[in-house]
Design a protein around this motif. Structure first.
Motif, PDB file in Angstrom:
ATOM      1  N   GLN A  72       0.772  -1.418   0.121  1.00 26.98           N
ATOM      2  CA  GLN A  72       0.023   0.047   0.070  1.00 26.98           C
ATOM      3  C   GLN A  72       0.909   1.269   0.104  1.00 26.98           C
ATOM      4  O   GLN A  72       0.414   2.360  -0.395  1.00 26.98           O
ATOM      5  N   TYR A  73       2.197   0.960   0.225  1.00 22.23           N
ATOM      6  CA  TYR A  73       2.983   2.331   0.381  1.00 22.23           C
ATOM      7  C   TYR A  73       3.662   2.434  -1.182  1.00 22.23           C
ATOM      8  O   TYR A  73       4.805   3.379  -1.062  1.00 22.23           O
ATOM      9  N   ILE A  74       3.351   1.551  -1.873  1.00 26.81           N
ATOM     10  CA  ILE A  74       3.747   1.901  -3.184  1.00 26.81           C
ATOM     11  C   ILE A  74       2.785   2.387  -4.273  1.00 26.81           C
ATOM     12  O   ILE A  74       1.733   1.937  -4.408  1.00 26.81           O
ATOM     13  N   GLY A  75       2.878   3.599  -4.793  1.00 22.04           N
ATOM     14  CA  GLY A  75       2.091   4.415  -5.515  1.00 22.04           C
ATOM     15  C   GLY A  75       2.380   4.284  -6.883  1.00 22.04           C
ATOM     16  O   GLY A  75       3.312   4.162  -7.320  1.00 22.04           O
ATOM     17  N   ALA A  76       1.301   4.011  -7.738  1.00 22.89           N
ATOM     18  CA  ALA A  76       1.488   3.621  -9.205  1.00 22.89           C
ATOM     19  C   ALA A  76       1.472   5.017  -9.987  1.00 22.89           C
ATOM     20  O   ALA A  76       0.703   6.047  -9.758  1.00 22.89           O
ATOM     21  N   ALA A  77       2.381   5.199 -10.897  1.00 22.12           N
ATOM     22  CA  ALA A  77       2.655   6.375 -11.756  1.00 22.12           C
ATOM     23  C   ALA A  77       3.087   6.178 -13.167  1.00 22.12           C
ATOM     24  O   ALA A  77       3.450   4.922 -13.404  1.00 22.12           O
ATOM     25  N   ASN A  78       3.030   7.045 -13.880  1.00 20.55           N
ATOM     26  CA  ASN A  78       3.402   6.922 -15.428  1.00 20.55           C
ATOM     27  C   ASN A  78       3.820   8.021 -15.895  1.00 20.55           C
ATOM     28  O   ASN A  78       3.765   9.002 -15.479  1.00 20.55           O
ATOM     29  N   TYR A  79       4.909   7.931 -17.022  1.00 23.71           N
ATOM     30  CA  TYR A  79       5.567   9.010 -17.361  1.00 23.71           C
ATOM     31  C   TYR A  79       4.785  10.130 -17.990  1.00 23.71           C
ATOM     32  O   TYR A  79       5.423  11.075 -17.970  1.00 23.71           O
ATOM     33  N   GLN A  80       3.654   9.589 -18.555  1.00 23.32           N
ATOM     34  CA  GLN A  80       2.832  10.503 -19.368  1.00 23.32           C
ATOM     35  C   GLN A  80       2.027  11.734 -18.339  1.00 23.32           C
ATOM     36  O   GLN A  80       2.145  12.917 -18.593  1.00 23.32           O
ATOM     37  N   GLN A  81       1.598  11.207 -17.366  1.00 24.83           N
ATOM     38  CA  GLN A  81       0.789  12.068 -16.422  1.00 24.83           C
ATOM     39  C   GLN A  81       1.609  12.629 -15.038  1.00 24.83           C
ATOM     40  O   GLN A  81       1.159  13.463 -14.563  1.00 24.83           O
ATOM     41  N   HIS A  82       2.487  11.729 -14.654  1.00 20.45           N
ATOM     42  CA  HIS A  82       3.047  12.104 -13.343  1.00 20.45           C
ATOM     43  C   HIS A  82       4.483  12.436 -13.062  1.00 20.45           C
ATOM     44  O   HIS A  82       4.974  12.345 -12.213  1.00 20.45           O
ATOM     45  N   LEU A  83       5.108  12.991 -14.229  1.00 19.66           N
ATOM     46  CA  LEU A  83       6.357  13.416 -14.085  1.00 19.66           C
ATOM     47  C   LEU A  83       6.459  14.443 -12.951  1.00 19.66           C
ATOM     48  O   LEU A  83       7.624  14.553 -12.291  1.00 19.66           O
ATOM     49  N   PRO A  84       5.728  15.357 -12.917  1.00 20.53           N
ATOM     50  CA  PRO A  84       5.877  16.679 -12.032  1.00 20.53           C
ATOM     51  C   PRO A  84       5.847  16.192 -10.651  1.00 20.53           C
ATOM     52  O   PRO A  84       6.447  16.763  -9.581  1.00 20.53           O
ATOM     53  N   ARG A  85       5.342  14.811 -10.171  1.00 15.06           N
ATOM     54  CA  ARG A  85       5.363  14.433  -8.900  1.00 15.06           C
ATOM     55  C   ARG A  85       6.721  13.875  -8.464  1.00 15.06           C
ATOM     56  O   ARG A  85       7.009  13.664  -7.393  1.00 15.06           O
ATOM     57  N   LEU A  86       7.701  13.757  -9.477  1.00 17.23           N
ATOM     58  CA  LEU A  86       8.812  13.665  -8.985  1.00 17.23           C
ATOM     59  C   LEU A  86       9.656  14.684  -8.027  1.00 17.23           C
ATOM     60  O   LEU A  86      10.623  14.560  -7.409  1.00 17.23           O
ATOM     61  N   ALA A  87       9.105  15.986  -8.348  1.00 18.32           N
ATOM     62  CA  ALA A  87       9.511  16.879  -7.290  1.00 18.32           C
ATOM     63  C   ALA A  87       9.193  16.806  -5.825  1.00 18.32           C
ATOM     64  O   ALA A  87       9.812  17.411  -4.801  1.00 18.32           O
ATOM     65  N   GLU A  88       8.524  15.718  -5.406  1.00 20.42           N
ATOM     66  CA  GLU A  88       8.266  15.363  -4.147  1.00 20.42           C
ATOM     67  C   GLU A  88       9.214  14.474  -3.771  1.00 20.42           C
ATOM     68  O   GLU A  88       9.185  14.261  -2.280  1.00 20.42           O
ATOM     69  N   CYS A  89       9.946  13.856  -4.415  1.00 16.28           N
ATOM     70  CA  CYS A  89      11.014  12.817  -3.848  1.00 16.28           C
ATOM     71  C   CYS A  89      12.343  13.374  -3.608  1.00 16.28           C
ATOM     72  O   CYS A  89      13.046  14.193  -4.294  1.00 16.28           O
ATOM     73  N   ASP A  90      12.956  12.727  -2.704  1.00 14.88           N
ATOM     74  CA  ASP A  90      14.189  12.946  -2.201  1.00 14.88           C
ATOM     75  C   ASP A  90      15.130  11.950  -2.879  1.00 14.88           C
ATOM     76  O   ASP A  90      16.454  12.369  -2.919  1.00 14.88           O
ATOM     77  N   LEU A  91      14.760  11.100  -3.263  1.00 14.78           N
ATOM     78  CA  LEU A  91      15.584   9.630  -3.928  1.00 14.78           C
ATOM     79  C   LEU A  91      14.833   9.316  -5.143  1.00 14.78           C
ATOM     80  O   LEU A  91      13.521   8.805  -5.141  1.00 14.78           O
ATOM     81  N   VAL A  92      15.556   9.197  -6.255  1.00 13.97           N
ATOM     82  CA  VAL A  92      14.910   8.886  -7.590  1.00 13.97           C
ATOM     83  C   VAL A  92      15.859   7.733  -7.958  1.00 13.97           C
ATOM     84  O   VAL A  92      17.144   7.954  -8.370  1.00 13.97           O
ATOM     85  N   ILE A  93      15.449   6.515  -8.509  1.00 11.76           N
ATOM     86  CA  ILE A  93      16.111   5.452  -8.672  1.00 11.76           C
ATOM     87  C   ILE A  93      15.789   4.865 -10.209  1.00 11.76           C
ATOM     88  O   ILE A  93      14.566   4.593 -10.240  1.00 11.76           O
TER      89      ILE A  93
END
Length: 825
Positions: A72-93
């Protein structure tokens, strides 16, 4: 900068394939909310591909999630709609496929959405980190590096950290500390060379093994019999490992070496044999396609035979004479005999070791800073008990180097490149107390001084490093009580698999008494896992068998030597004894002694802390449940498994279940809580992780879970000190434990009847279940009656002894001793 922590509140993983999804799962295990990205689905919900990957995590075995609820702590995202949400992240793998062009294209898309403080890392297994960095804007290059997880990410200890030319040193230090404590990994810094350290050496070892197997005319199954447990490596050995990894994946890694290492003297050997290409073309990729080098036919394992080009029944044994050589504990003598032997299997083993050592010696300066990093990478990434240089050093550094040189001169090695000069300059090897040799610097490198490693009181030691486990208070053959000048006593068992025999019980009682007189707290910690698999049955049976039963005892000794510590080795201390000795009174005394130890742990005058790593089963679990605190490594497998031999927990386990159920009910209906615990005990359920153990009730909310097992003792001691500093008070025994009584027993009987009538349990399973129900419900009393712990302990002991007298329990015991497998009669 090295003191600065990396604070990761939210992370993103780019790529929902096998590795990406499992990395996301392990981040969730570490309490990190994670966004998992993938390309949008072509139809329907754009996140459908990711949602499917997340659901798939719950079904995989081994499980990537500590408990399914972590998904439940893993959220689904896709490159077309959710790239702006990367700004919420401290670590991107980034963990997409190993294609340079695909990765570069993705970096260009995500770069505008990343914050200046983000750590951007690539989970590449072998591509150039510097070339990847060139695709990023200049300001992001300082925040970029390679972080190579090994598959499966939850279980494999190794992570390789690979800096690019522009990577900030502070970022590397912060990442190393984050990976070590928060994710529980062993971090090795690698140079930016194809396949880095572990895959470079591990894949070369596999290629050398394949080459010499063909040269010596050995079948794949024979090679696996030689290169698995007998070499203290994973039982999947060589070719089974290739099937598990995937033959296509292995081919890709070999191709990376071939394309990127044209100047490697061994380059001509970076080729796959025709038969392996053929399997890949057929889609026979190994485990994931249910056929590869091996395949299962019914219940039989068949192996590819190059002679017939078909499959035949696999043989799991090597030659007896070669196995005897490998059993020799004198490592130098072992390799001398292997090299001198004319047996093809011995010649094969020597040739593989020789060429791997040769390769490691030549390539060390170009791929790693020092010999320690290479050895730890191979140990943690490929499951070797010792790394290549450690084995070489144990075998006699100078002598082995001379032998390798002679074989090179004679044209027996894969290439004729001489050993580097630094090899002969080392008198005894590359590892010693003050560090490991670094050829480029011509000096010995000490271990990292990053603050995170202060938490590892005893890090994973290499050959040549001194390990001193504190100052002894007292010791005997069964236990050792010791300390490290900080006021905390540590009790470690000395028995095999840390089994609990009468001597361990006596030693534990003595240790508690001494610790109460001289120390602030007591920690139960083993110098290596497991915590305890339960009873040392053979020791107790031999001690209690009457003289006229010497023949029986001798037979049982042989049976126990064949027994592989399965359920029979995991139970409470007195399992099986009555069926052997007929000495009911003596057995009951030992049961009472076990209960005494559990209660002394609970009511000691100083705080008691159990530090658990690996299995804590049967009696080991009962010890754990009676300590003030438990500090458990994530990979802890805890359970009460006595039902496997027709018995029940009698060292305080059933009592503790009743107590915890009453506490959870808090004056409400007891039955729902009791039912959960009853199912766990009656089914002999073993937790699949420390998180699962908490769900099952073996751990409490106050019991910390540690991701890195090498930090376990540090945290356990800190817990003991904290309890002492808070003004530790001995718990008052509860004298008013509400029990479900006859009404609760009747409810459980109905459940058991339904299971028996449905064919899910046998009549004897019913009897065992009924007895467990009687204990945890407090016996034949009115519902809501108040009892104390001794009442429940007496019930435990009585019901345990009654089961020992039943012929069906004795049959289960006999079957377990003969076969090592449980009998459901």
């Amino acid at each position: 900068m090295s003191e600065k922590q990396m604070l990761v509140r939210k992370a993103a993983v780019l790529g929902a394939g096998v590795m990406g999804a499992q990395i996301a799962a392990h981040l969730a295990n570490a309490d990190i909310e994670t966004l998992l990205y993938e390309l949008p689905a072509k139809e329907g919900d754009p996140n459908a591909t990711v949602i499917k990957a997340i659901e798939g995590l719950k079904k995989l075995d081994p499980a990537p999630l500590a408990v399914p609820a972590r998904a439940q702590y893993i959220g689904a995202a896709n490159y077309q709609q959710h790239l702006p949400r990367l700004a919420e992240c401290d670590l991107v793998i980034e963990a997409i496929a190993e294609r340079m062009d695909w990765k570069v294209d993705l970096y260009r898309k995500i770069a505008p959405h990343l914050t200046p403080h983000v750590a951007l890392v690539s989970n590449t297994s072998g591509l150039s980190v510097n070339r990847l960095a060139e695709a990023l804007p200049q300001q992001l290059r300082a925040r970029f590096c390679g972080v190579h997880f090994f598959n499966p990410p939850r279980y494999m200890h190794l992570v390789e950290l690979i800096p690019a030319a522009d990577t900030e040193g502070g970022l590397l230090d912060a990442l190393e500390q984050f990976l070590t404590t928060r994710l529980g990994k062993g971090v090795v810094r690698a140079k930016d060379t194809p396949n880095f350290i572990a895959n470079r050496i591990g894949v070369f070892s596999l290629l050398a093994t394949m080459h010499h197997a063909r040269a010596c005319g050995l079948g794949f199954d024979t090679v696996d019999a030689l290169t698995g447990k007998d070499l203290e490596r994973p039982k999947s050995a060589t070719f089974r490992t290739l099937d598990v990894v995937g033959l296509d994946t292995f081919a890709h890694v070999v191709n990376t070496m071939r394309e990127g290492l044209s100047d490697d003297p061994w380059h001509a050997h970076f080729l796959l044999p025709d038969w392996l290409h053929g399997l890949i073309e057929q889609g026979a990729l190994g485990q994931k396609s249910k056929r590869g080098i091996y395949q299962k036919v019914g219940k039989e394992i068949h192996v590819l035979d190059l002679g017939t080009k078909g499959y035949r029944l696999a043989n799991t044994k090597s030659d007896d004479s070669v196995r005897e050589i490998l059993k020799n504990k004198d490592v130098a003598q072992r390799f001398a005999v292997l090299r001198a032997s004319q047996h093809p299997q011995a010649q094969f083993l020597w040739a593989v070791f020789r060429d791997v050592w040769h390769y490691c010696a030549v390539q060390l300066p170009s791929i790693a800073d020092n010999a320690r990093d290479l050895d730890l990478a191979v140990r943690w990434g490929f499951g070797w008990k010792q790394g290549p240089f450690e084995i070489w050093q144990a075998a006699g550094w100078r002598q082995v180097a001379q032998w390798i040189g002679e074989d090179i001169a004679a044209g027996k090695a894969l290439v004729n490149v001489p050993l580097p000069d630094w090899v002969m300059e080392q008198r005894d090897g590359v590892h010693r107390a003050d560090g490991s040799y670094a050829p480029a610097a011509q000096s010995y490198r000490a271990r990292s001084t990053l603050p995170v490693y202060r938490r590892q009181i005893f890090p994973d030691a290499l050959l040549g490093e001194r390990v001193e486990y504190g100052h002894t208070v007292f010791e005997n053959d069964a236990v050792r009580l010791w300390h490290m000048d900080d006021g905390i006593a540590i009790l470690s068992f000395r028995s095999k698999m840390h089994t609990i025999g009468d001597d361990v019980l006596s030693g534990t009682l003595d240790a508690i008494e001494l610790a109460e007189e001289e120390f602030k707290g007591l920690v139960l910690w083993q110098t290596e896992p497991p915590f305890s698999v339960g009873a040392n049955l053979l020791q107790v049976m031999q001690a209690l068998a009457p003289p006229e039963d010497a023949t029986i005892t001798a037979k049982l000794a042989g049976a126990m030597q064949r027994l592989k510590y399965t359920v029979a080795g995991h139970g409470s201390l007195t399992q099986m004894m009555h069926a052997v000795t007929g000495s009911g009174a003596e057995v009951e005394q030992v049961v009472a002694k076990f209960q005494q130890v559990s209660m002394r742990l609970r009511y000691s005058c100083i705080p008691t802390v159990a530090a658990v790593n690996g299995m804590a089963l049967g009696g080991g679990c009962e010890f754990v449940m009676h300590c003030d605190r438990v500090v458990a490594a994530l990979e802890s497998y805890i359970g009460l498994v006595e039902v496997g031999v027709g018995l029940l927990p009698a060292g305080g386990g059933c009592k503790e279940v009743a107590l915890r159920a009453a506490h959870e009910a808090k004056g409400r209906d007891l039955f729902p809580s009791l039912k959960n615990y009853f199912q766990v005990v009656a089914m002999g359920t073993v937790a699949k992780s420390a998180e699962h153990a908490r769900e099952l009730g073996f751990l409490r909310a106050c019991d910390p879970i540690v991701m890195n097992p090498f930090e376990l003792l540090h945290v356990a001691k800190a817990q003991a000190i904290a309890l002492h500093e808070a003004g530790y008070r001995v718990p008052l025994p509860p004298r008013d434990i509400p029990v479900a009584g006859r009404a609760g027993i009747a409810n459980f009987r109905m459940l058991l009847v339904n299971m028996r009538e449905g064919g899910y349990i046998s009549a004897h399973d019913y009897l065992i279940g009924e007895k467990i129900a009687r204990i945890i419900c407090g016996g034949e009393v009115e519902a809501g009656s108040l009892v104390d712990e001794q009442w429940l302990l007496d019930l435990e002991r009585a019901e345990f002894m009654s089961l020992l007298h039943t012929p069906l329990t004795q049959a289960r015991i006999e079957h377990m001793l003969k076969t090592g497998k449980p009998l459901r009669n």
